[in-house]
Design an enzyme around this catalytic site. Structure first.
Site, PDB file in Angstrom:
ATOM      1  N   LYS A 216       0.821  -1.119  -0.050  1.00 35.64           N
ATOM      2  CA  LYS A 216      -0.096   0.067   0.121  1.00 35.64           C
ATOM      3  C   LYS A 216       0.779   1.355   0.093  1.00 35.64           C
ATOM      4  O   LYS A 216       2.074   1.272   0.588  1.00 35.64           O
ATOM      5  CB  LYS A 216      -0.811  -0.104   1.139  1.00 35.64           C
ATOM      6  CG  LYS A 216      -1.635   1.420   1.639  1.00 35.64           C
ATOM      7  CD  LYS A 216      -2.668   1.557   0.399  1.00 35.64           C
ATOM      8  CE  LYS A 216      -3.262   3.118   0.835  1.00 35.64           C
ATOM      9  NZ  LYS A 216      -4.191   3.268  -0.334  1.00 35.64           N
TER      10      LYS A 216
ATOM     11  N   CYS B 120      -2.748   9.894  -6.448  1.00 36.16           N
ATOM     12  CA  CYS B 120      -4.022   9.588  -5.552  1.00 36.16           C
ATOM     13  C   CYS B 120      -5.029  10.729  -5.889  1.00 36.16           C
ATOM     14  O   CYS B 120      -4.603  11.922  -5.592  1.00 36.16           O
ATOM     15  CB  CYS B 120      -3.412   9.387  -4.180  1.00 36.16           C
ATOM     16  SG  CYS B 120      -5.136   9.552  -2.985  1.00 36.16           S
TER      17      CYS B 120
HETATM   18  O1  LIG Z   1      -3.532   6.347  -5.305  1.00 35.67           O
HETATM   19  C1  LIG Z   1      -4.647   6.054  -4.682  1.00 35.67           C
HETATM   20  N1  LIG Z   1      -5.685   5.507  -5.583  1.00 35.67           N
HETATM   21  C2  LIG Z   1      -6.805   5.232  -5.448  1.00 35.67           C
HETATM   22  O2  LIG Z   1      -7.834   5.146  -6.186  1.00 35.67           O
HETATM   23  N2  LIG Z   1      -7.054   5.350  -3.889  1.00 35.67           N
HETATM   24  C3  LIG Z   1      -6.110   5.500  -2.814  1.00 35.67           C
HETATM   25  C4  LIG Z   1      -6.423   5.978  -1.677  1.00 35.67           C
HETATM   26  O3  LIG Z   1      -7.528   6.831  -1.745  1.00 35.67           O
HETATM   27  O4  LIG Z   1      -5.884   5.791  -0.779  1.00 35.67           O
HETATM   28  N3  LIG Z   1      -4.956   5.911  -3.627  1.00 35.67           N
END
Ligand SMILES: O=C1NC(=O)NC(C(=O)O)N1
Length: 312
Positions: A44, A131
């Protein structure tokens, strides 16, 4: 017939992995990815310290995909760095994994990468420039000057393999301008695409949005985004130096979707929404379905078909 994929000087059993953010928040999820049929996995996107992220509900599966506004919830970089370093020690012979970071500022991005540079991490780092869900924070890669500035500063000190996670672009002028920036740097890869930012899904029964943050606006994933994902993979594959590989992300649900991304030029393939819906068993299915298509078409390796999309 083999799905073996060479990437960054290593060979992966197949091109499949998770998209950062899906099935990679906790060590349990990362262990499940590691023990699945996926060729590799990515963590993540990490920030300096733990982030709670946006208020829930913040993820919603819909018939044609998903909408999310997670807001970069994560355990902080040390949690994920410890995990990948422990794994390196216990699996010295396995191909290196991928590590995602997403700083809230230029300075935080540099500090996160400095920490990785100073560590024994032997894998590939993904700098998340896309993001769409942190209120008040624009997607970095939609600011071309900012993207250039960050990459210039990063490559003054970062010597390990680095890729960037890009948002979708929708205009040839933007494909050209961003490719011109990216081609200036010794990037290992460009990952196209992140979710299609700030979509809106409505529950007609209740006449209400389905996620809490940002009045229901969130990043779209899944079948909705495949044509845009394929276009971005193709646009950057045809514009970037061949030394910069493409990771294809967006709309991969079947072996055919995977085949389409490979035809456009992708090397590794990331699965988000459909992994969230189906779980890690999806990787067995994708492997089987991709092999079936390749068999039917007479391809024995992915190298035979990568990038070979025909124009009319
Ligand atoms: O880079 C991101 N893309 C997404 O679609 N969601 C996550 C997030 O919101 O953490 N991060």
């Amino acid at each position: 017939m083999s799905l073996a994929t060479k990437f960054g000087g290593y060979t992966y059993e197949n091109p499949f992995m998770n998209a950062s953010g899906v099935h990679c928040m906790s060590t349990d999820e990362l262990d499940e990815m590691d023990n699945s049929r996926a060729g590799s996995f990515i963590t993540k996107s990490a920030t300096t310290s733990h982030r709670a992220g946006n208020p829930e509900p913040r993820y919603f599966s819909v018939p044609l995909g998903s909408i999310n506004s997670m807001g970069l919830p994560n355990q902080g970089i040390d949690y994920y760095l410890n995990y990948v370093l422990d794994r390196q020690k216990s699996h010295p012979d396995s191909s290196p994994v991928f590590f995602s970071v997403a700083g809230m500022s230029v300075e935080e991005n540099l500090n996160l990468l400095k920490k990785i540079q100073d560590s024994d991490f032997n894998g590939t780092t993904e700098l998340n420039f896309s993001c769409p869900n942190v209120p008040g924070k624009p997607q970095v890669a939609y600011d071309f000057e900012m993207t250039q500035e960050i990459l210039s500063k990063v490559f003054e000190f970062f010597k390990k393999p680095l890729g960037v996670k890009m948002p979708p672009f929708f205009d040839f002028a933007h494909f050209d301008a961003m490719a011109n920036i990216l081609n200036q740097f010794p990037l290992a890869y460009v990952n196209c695409i992140n979710s299609v930012g700030n979509g809106l899904y409505i529950d007609v029964e209740t006449e209400t949005v389905v996620i809490k943050p940002k009045d229901g606006f969130g990043g779209l994933g899944g079948e909705y985004v495949k044509p845009t994902a394929l276009a971005n993979v193709r646009a950057f594959y045809t514009r970037l130096n061949p030394s910069i590989k493409i990771i294809g992300t967006g709309g991969i649900k079947t072996g055919q979707d995977a085949f389409e991304h490979l035809l456009c030029g992708a090397t590794m393939l990331q699965v988000g929404t459909e992994l969230y819906k189906e779980g890690v068993s999806i990787f067995e299915r994708l492997e089987k379905e991709l092999k079936e298509i390749m068999e039917k078409k007479g391809y024995s390796t992915i190298d035979d078909l990568r990038g070979k999309l025909n124009s009319l």
